[in-house]
Write an enzyme that holds these catalytic residues in place. Structure first.
Site, PDB file in Angstrom:
ATOM      1  N   SER A  18       0.809  -1.216   0.000  1.00 34.51           N
ATOM      2  CA  SER A  18       0.000   0.000   0.000  1.00 34.51           C
ATOM      3  C   SER A  18       0.843   1.267   0.000  1.00 34.51           C
ATOM      4  O   SER A  18       0.418   2.301  -0.524  1.00 34.51           O
ATOM      5  CB  SER A  18      -0.939   0.017   1.212  1.00 34.51           C
ATOM      6  OG  SER A  18      -0.202  -0.006   2.426  1.00 34.51           O
ATOM      7  N   ASP A 192      -0.374   7.495  10.208  1.00 36.02           N
ATOM      8  CA  ASP A 192      -1.184   6.718  11.144  1.00 36.02           C
ATOM      9  C   ASP A 192      -0.344   5.732  11.944  1.00 36.02           C
ATOM     10  O   ASP A 192      -0.874   4.807  12.547  1.00 36.02           O
ATOM     11  CB  ASP A 192      -2.276   5.958  10.383  1.00 36.02           C
ATOM     12  CG  ASP A 192      -1.709   5.034   9.301  1.00 36.02           C
ATOM     13  OD1 ASP A 192      -0.462   4.930   9.206  1.00 36.02           O
ATOM     14  OD2 ASP A 192      -2.493   4.430   8.548  1.00 36.02           O
ATOM     15  N   HIS A 195       1.636   4.055   7.690  1.00 31.66           N
ATOM     16  CA  HIS A 195       1.712   4.610   6.332  1.00 31.66           C
ATOM     17  C   HIS A 195       2.353   6.006   6.360  1.00 31.66           C
ATOM     18  O   HIS A 195       2.423   6.651   7.402  1.00 31.66           O
ATOM     19  CB  HIS A 195       0.321   4.668   5.705  1.00 31.66           C
ATOM     20  CG  HIS A 195      -0.336   3.337   5.612  1.00 31.66           C
ATOM     21  ND1 HIS A 195      -1.218   2.864   6.582  1.00 31.66           N
ATOM     22  CD2 HIS A 195      -0.229   2.342   4.696  1.00 31.66           C
ATOM     23  CE1 HIS A 195      -1.626   1.659   6.253  1.00 31.66           C
ATOM     24  NE2 HIS A 195      -1.042   1.305   5.117  1.00 31.66           N
TER      25      HIS A 195
END
Length: 242
Positions: A18, A192, A195
């Site tokens: 991601s 967070d 990320h």
């Protein structure tokens, strides 16, 4: 109509989880890299959110062909896995990959890329970044699960990535170490706890470019600069006849 050669754009492939998939968002490190390479090559996002190195190894042949290696025309590949592999086995067994297997998966990815015409010196490994556990624990609680990653464990995977890159003969961007260098507060690099924040994206873009630039410096500016086009005979400037 006169025959002319098709313009083949070289590629830089960003392969990861991601953190790569989201890198084309505004101010993302992938978008910044693509901007630097405009008119020189295509920057291709092959980020797969949630994936680990085990799954990455399996799907890579579907993303890059080894059958016609010469036609891939790849200038560089980034391999950015480990953040999910480093999940705690007892808290997140779906994404967890044992450390030894993670290392072997990276080496296998490197071997496949070599078979696809991308030698080790065109591959850049990127380690997982550090984990800010208090912030990530809040995210986990919101999802109804306990904290499933530890920074110290992410560090073990980062070290394994560095070692695998060295054994493969590739360069490595060690984010886990660089973001914590000299005891600096790395939390601003994370949105967070896991990320990247905008500052973290800028950090990756800057440090990646210092490695990537030498691999793409030879690439020419594709198609004529507009000011160099012969307006009386634009075909002579814009079309390459065969």
């Amino acid at each position: 109509m006169s025959k002319f050669s098709t313009v083949i754009w070289p590629k830089v492939v960003l392969f990861g989880d991601s953190i790569t998939q989201f890198s084309f968002q505004p101010n993302g490190w992938g978008a910044e890299t693509a901007n630097k390479l405009a008119r020189k090559c295509d920057v291709v996002n092959r980020g797969l959110s949630g994936y680990n190195s085990r799954w990455a190894k399996m799907v890579l042949p579907r993303l890059i062909s080894s059958q016609n290696a010469a036609e891939n025309n790849i200038a560089a590949v980034t391999v950015f896995f480990g953040a999910n592999d480093a999940s705690l086995e007892d808290k997140n067994p779906q994404q967890h990959v044992p450390l030894t297997e993670y290392s072997e998966n990276l080496k296998e990815i490197s071997r496949f890329l070599t078979s696809a015409g991308v030698p080790a010196d065109k591959v850049i490994f990127i380690t997982p970044p550090p984990i800010h556990e208090p912030a990530w624990e809040k995210e986990c609680v919101l999802k109804g699960c306990p904290l499933n990653r530890h920074n110290s464990v992410a560090g073990q995977y980062a070290q394994a990535c560095v070692q695998a890159a060295g054994q493969c003969g590739s360069d490595v961007l060690d984010l886990w170490t660089l973001m914590q260098k000299d005891g600096q507060d790395f939390t601003a690099y994370l949105s967070d706890g896991l990320h990247l924040s905008e500052k973290g994206n800028q950090f990756v873009a800057q440090h990646l470019w210092s490695i990537l630039e030498s691999r793409v410096a030879h690439l020419p500016f594709i198609l004529a600069y507009w000011g160099d086009v012969d307006t009386s005979s634009p075909e002579s400037s814009l079309l390459c006849y065969s």
